[in-house]
Design a protein around this motif. Structure first.
Motif, PDB file in Angstrom:
ATOM      1  N   GLY A 110      44.595  40.026  40.745  1.00  0.00           N
ATOM      2  CA  GLY A 110      45.320  41.086  40.231  1.00  0.00           C
ATOM      3  C   GLY A 110      46.323  41.528  41.591  1.00  0.00           C
ATOM      4  N   LYS A 111      45.952  40.953  42.682  1.00  0.00           N
ATOM      5  CA  LYS A 111      46.704  41.201  43.967  1.00  0.00           C
ATOM      6  C   LYS A 111      46.590  42.937  44.253  1.00  0.00           C
ATOM      7  CE  LYS A 111      48.960  36.875  43.982  1.00  0.00           C
ATOM      8  NZ  LYS A 111      50.369  36.045  44.307  1.00  0.00           N
ATOM      9  N   ARG A 112      45.426  43.363  43.987  1.00  0.00           N
ATOM     10  CA  ARG A 112      45.269  44.838  44.120  1.00  0.00           C
ATOM     11  C   ARG A 112      43.999  45.343  44.441  1.00  0.00           C
ATOM     12  NH1 ARG A 112      46.651  44.237  38.520  1.00  0.00           N
ATOM     13  NH2 ARG A 112      44.800  44.366  37.214  1.00  0.00           N
ATOM     14  N   THR A 141      41.865  48.593  43.196  1.00  0.00           N
ATOM     15  CA  THR A 141      41.576  49.376  42.008  1.00  0.00           C
ATOM     16  C   THR A 141      40.368  50.038  42.460  1.00  0.00           C
ATOM     17  OG1 THR A 141      42.392  47.753  40.652  1.00  0.00           O
ATOM     18  CG2 THR A 141      41.104  49.698  39.732  1.00  0.00           C
ATOM     19  N   ARG A 151      42.534  53.720  38.619  1.00  0.00           N
ATOM     20  CA  ARG A 151      43.771  53.769  39.033  1.00  0.00           C
ATOM     21  C   ARG A 151      44.077  52.449  40.088  1.00  0.00           C
ATOM     22  NH1 ARG A 151      39.761  57.439  40.653  1.00  0.00           N
ATOM     23  NH2 ARG A 151      40.107  58.034  43.049  1.00  0.00           N
ATOM     24  N   ILE A 152      45.262  52.187  40.272  1.00  0.00           N
ATOM     25  CA  ILE A 152      45.762  51.206  41.349  1.00  0.00           C
ATOM     26  C   ILE A 152      45.496  52.013  42.829  1.00  0.00           C
ATOM     27  CG2 ILE A 152      47.330  49.608  42.388  1.00  0.00           C
ATOM     28  CD1 ILE A 152      48.264  49.191  39.619  1.00  0.00           C
ATOM     29  N   ASP A 155      48.861  48.319  45.598  1.00  0.00           N
ATOM     30  CA  ASP A 155      49.229  47.173  45.203  1.00  0.00           C
ATOM     31  C   ASP A 155      49.465  46.380  46.606  1.00  0.00           C
ATOM     32  OD1 ASP A 155      50.947  45.226  44.529  1.00  0.00           O
ATOM     33  OD2 ASP A 155      52.099  46.314  43.096  1.00  0.00           O
ATOM     34  N   VAL A 175      50.808  43.273  46.585  1.00  0.00           N
ATOM     35  CA  VAL A 175      52.017  42.485  46.359  1.00  0.00           C
ATOM     36  C   VAL A 175      51.784  40.983  46.606  1.00  0.00           C
ATOM     37  CG1 VAL A 175      54.425  41.989  47.304  1.00  0.00           C
ATOM     38  CG2 VAL A 175      53.490  44.294  47.704  1.00  0.00           C
ATOM     39  N   GLY A 223      49.268  51.323  49.706  1.00  0.00           N
ATOM     40  CA  GLY A 223      49.492  49.958  49.988  1.00  0.00           C
ATOM     41  C   GLY A 223      50.312  49.673  51.246  1.00  0.00           C
TER      42      GLY A 223
END
Length: 281
Positions: free
Chosen positions: A163-165, A167, A181-182, A185, A187, A219
Motif C-alpha cells: 500500500g506504500k503507506r 497505517t 487511518r493513514i 502516505d 508515495v 508523510g
C-alpha cells in the motif's frame, strides 16, 4: 565478523556475514535480530561482538519480542505458532495462531500490558492475550510488515508494504483496534520494518529503494539514509537510544532467497539519529 568501513555517506558496518537479517530489537544493551537464513537469533554489541542466542530450526519468516517479564516470544511464521522461551531455557507454545489463520505469520510487537500483536496471513492483524488466546482485530492490510506502538500504548502503526503507506489504529481497552487511518502516505516508499522516536517520527526500512527514511505523521520526509542494498528493518537503540540500526541484505526476490542467504551479504549498519527510541518494540 565486523568492519567499520563506510557503506554509504552516513552508515557504518557494525556486523557483516549475516545470511538474512530481520526483526531487530534493542534489548539489554545489545541489538538482537533474527537471521532467517541461518535459522538463528543473534545478539551483537556496539563493539561488533556477536553471539548466537538461539538456534531456532525455523524456516522464514520468524520474528521476536519480549513479554514485560523478560520472556522471549518467537513467531514461527510458517507453523502459525508463537513460541515462548521460559526462564529455564525451555521453549513452549505461547499461542496457536491456526485458530485465526493457518496462512502464515510475520511480525510481532508486544505492548506494555503483555498483549502481542502479530500480522501476516491474508493481510490481517491478530492480538494475543497473556493467556495465549488470539483473535483477529484488523484485515485488508496490503502486505503487512513492521509494527510499532506509541509510548502512551494508545496507537499501533503498521507498515503496509504494497500500500506504500503507514497505517495507524487506536488500541482499545480490550486490545482491539479501531479508528483506522493513514498515518503517512509514502508515495513511492515501500515500508518494511519500522520504529518510533521521541519526536513522534517513524523510521521505515525500504527494500526496493535501498534506504531507511524518517517521516512525520502526514508523510513529510525528515531524513533519508541511502545504502547499497535492500533495507529490511531498522531499530533505534544504543546507550542514549540515538543509534539507528539498519538490517540490510542484497535482494533479488523470493525465488533467489536461498542463494542470497548462502552468499551472506547481510549487514547491520549504524547511523546516528536526531531523536532517541520511543514506544515499542
Amino acid at each position: 565478523m565486523t568492519s567499520k568501513q563506510p557503506i554509504s555517506s552516513e552508515a557504518l558496518v557494525l556486523m557483516n556475514g549475516i545470511a538474512m537479517g530481520e526483526s531487530p530489537r534493542w534489548h539489554q544493551g545489545r541489538l538482537w535480530f533474527a537471521d532467517w537464513g541461518a535459522q538463528q537469533i543473534v545478539a551483537v554489541d556496539l563493539a561488533g561482538t556477536s553471539e548466537v542466542m538461539m538456534d531456532t530450526h525455523l524456516d522464514l519468516p520468524f520474528s521476536i519480542d519480549w513479554l514485560p517479564d523478560g520472556r522471549l516470544l518467537l513467531v514461527a511464521g510458517r507453523a502459525s505458532l508463537i513460541l515462548r522461551k521460559e526462564n529455564d531455557g525451555t521453549v513452549v507454545t505461547h499461542s496457536d495462531l491456526r485458530s485465526v489463520s493457518d496462512m502464515g505469520w510475520n511480525e510481532i510487537v508486544v505492548d506494555r500490558n503483555g498483549r502481542a500483536y502479530v500480522n501476516g496471513g491474508p493481510g490481517i492483524i491478530a492480538v494475543v492475550n497473556a493467556d495465549g488466546s488470539a483473535r483477529q482485530v484488523a484485515d485488508n492490510i496490503a502486505f503487512p510488515n513492521g509494527m510499532a506502538i506509541t509510548p502512551d500504548n494508545k496507537t499501533l502503526i503498521i507498515a503496509e508494504s504494497h500500500g506504500k503507506r503507514l497505517t495507524a489504529f487506536d488500541i482499545d481497552v480490550d486490545g482491539g483496534l479501531s479508528h483506522r487511518r493513514i498515518w503517512a502516505d509514502l508515495v513511492d516508499g515501500v515500508p518494511d520494518g519500522i520504529c518510533i522516536d521521541t519526536d513522534n517520527a517513524v523510521w521505515y526500512a525500504d527494500v526496493p529503494n535501498k534506504r531507511c527514511v524518517r517521516v512525520r505523521e502526514g508523510g513529510e520526509v525528515l531524513q533519508t539514509v541511502a545504502v547499497d542494498r535492500g533495507c529490511f528493518a531498522c531499530m533505534l537503540g544504543g546507550a542514549d537510544g540515538k543509534t539507528l540500526f539498519i538490517v540490510a541484505t542484497e535482494w533479488r526476490g523470493m525465488a533467489q532467497a536461498a542463494a542470497v542467504a548462502a552468499e551472506r551479504t547481510g549487514l547491520i549498519l549504524t547511523v546516528r539519529a536526531p531523536a532517541a527510541a520511543a514506544g515499542r518494540p
